[in-house]
Design a protein around this motif. Structure first.
Motif, PDB file in Angstrom:
ATOM      1  N   ASN A  31       0.865  -1.429   0.126  1.00 53.43           N
ATOM      2  CA  ASN A  31      -0.316  -0.034  -0.469  1.00 53.43           C
ATOM      3  C   ASN A  31       0.997   1.555   0.162  1.00 53.43           C
ATOM      4  N   CYS A  64      -3.612   4.449  -0.752  1.00 60.08           N
ATOM      5  CA  CYS A  64      -3.650   4.727  -0.142  1.00 60.08           C
ATOM      6  C   CYS A  64      -3.911   6.123   0.636  1.00 60.08           C
ATOM      7  N   GLN A  66      -5.928   6.374   3.709  1.00 61.60           N
ATOM      8  CA  GLN A  66      -5.742   5.980   4.847  1.00 61.60           C
ATOM      9  C   GLN A  66      -5.057   6.490   6.222  1.00 61.60           C
ATOM     10  N   LYS A  95      -6.185   3.724  -6.421  1.00 60.12           N
ATOM     11  CA  LYS A  95      -6.911   3.804  -5.233  1.00 60.12           C
ATOM     12  C   LYS A  95      -8.072   3.167  -3.874  1.00 60.12           C
ATOM     13  N   ASP A  97      -9.143   1.476  -0.061  1.00 62.19           N
ATOM     14  CA  ASP A  97      -9.369   1.258   1.496  1.00 62.19           C
ATOM     15  C   ASP A  97      -8.435  -0.017   2.153  1.00 62.19           C
ATOM     16  N   VAL A  98      -7.741  -0.017   2.429  1.00 60.44           N
ATOM     17  CA  VAL A  98      -6.531  -1.122   3.109  1.00 60.44           C
ATOM     18  C   VAL A  98      -7.294  -1.449   4.589  1.00 60.44           C
ATOM     19  N   ALA A 103     -12.637  -1.682   2.869  1.00 62.24           N
ATOM     20  CA  ALA A 103     -11.360  -2.024   3.297  1.00 62.24           C
ATOM     21  C   ALA A 103     -11.338  -3.247   1.761  1.00 62.24           C
ATOM     22  N   HIS A 104     -10.290  -2.770   0.814  1.00 64.25           N
ATOM     23  CA  HIS A 104     -10.705  -4.016  -0.415  1.00 64.25           C
ATOM     24  C   HIS A 104     -10.539  -5.663   0.024  1.00 64.25           C
ATOM     25  N   TYR A 107      -6.642  -6.875   0.754  1.00 61.16           N
ATOM     26  CA  TYR A 107      -6.665  -6.918   1.812  1.00 61.16           C
ATOM     27  C   TYR A 107      -7.398  -7.254   2.997  1.00 61.16           C
ATOM     28  N   ASN A 125       1.402   3.792   5.565  1.00 58.09           N
ATOM     29  CA  ASN A 125       1.694   3.848   4.274  1.00 58.09           C
ATOM     30  C   ASN A 125       2.986   2.411   3.830  1.00 58.09           C
TER      31      ASN A 125
END
Length: 161
Positions: A31, A64, A66, A95, A97-98, A103-104, A107, A125
């Motif tokens: 990320n 990301c 976040q 882009k 979200d983790v 969240a993807h 992830y 990150n």
């Protein structure tokens, strides 16, 4: 989902990528962010990609925003920044979200496979996940781990060809 190859993700250009296309490759999932203290790691990630790419190694960058709003740009701005400042030629994605409810799924799976110091959540990150040729997570690395320090693990994961 049981391997990296079970997921799809949107590339930075908006096209859908079936991650099964990396079946048989060793992959480093990271990320990323353009305005982070760790942003210079793009250079090290690109060096790993240049060194091992022909042997079946790929870096997948997932921007990301976040953590400290350190990736505020749109996809075209992120892509231009990475290419202009670090010569990034490895695949970059849209882009995501983790952490959290949005969240993807990739992830969610990565965090379940390898928890970090603060449990499953991504701390910051440039958290890195090394995935073997079979699509299974081999290792998770902290944001502070410089890409060059992963060379031995990448070599081992690449193994005999």
């Amino acid at each position: 989902m049981t391997s990296l190859h079970d997921f799809k993700a949107t590339a930075i250009d908006g096209s859908e990528v079936d991650l099964s296309s990396y079946d048989g490759s060793v992959v480093l999932v990271v990320n990323t962010a353009s305005k982070c203290g760790f942003t210079p790691q793009y250079q090290g990630l690109q060096e790993l990609y240049a060194t091992y790419g022909e042997r079946g190694f790929a870096v997948l960058g997932f921007p990301c925003d976040q953590f400290g709003h350190q990736e505020p740009g749109a996809e075209d701005e992120i892509a231009a920044f990475c290419e202009r400042n670090y010569g990034v030629s490895f695949p970059m994605f849209a882009k995501i979200d983790v952490n959290g409810k949005d969240a993807h799924p990739l992830y969610e799976w990565l965090k379940k496979e390898r928890s970090g110091l603060i449990g499953g959540a991504i701390k910051w990150n440039f958290t890195k996940f090394l995935v073997g040729r079979d699509g299974a997570v081999v290792e998770r690395y902290a944001p502070t781990t410089e890409p060059a320090k992963l060379a031995g693990d990448i070599e081992q994961a690449l193994g005999a060809e």
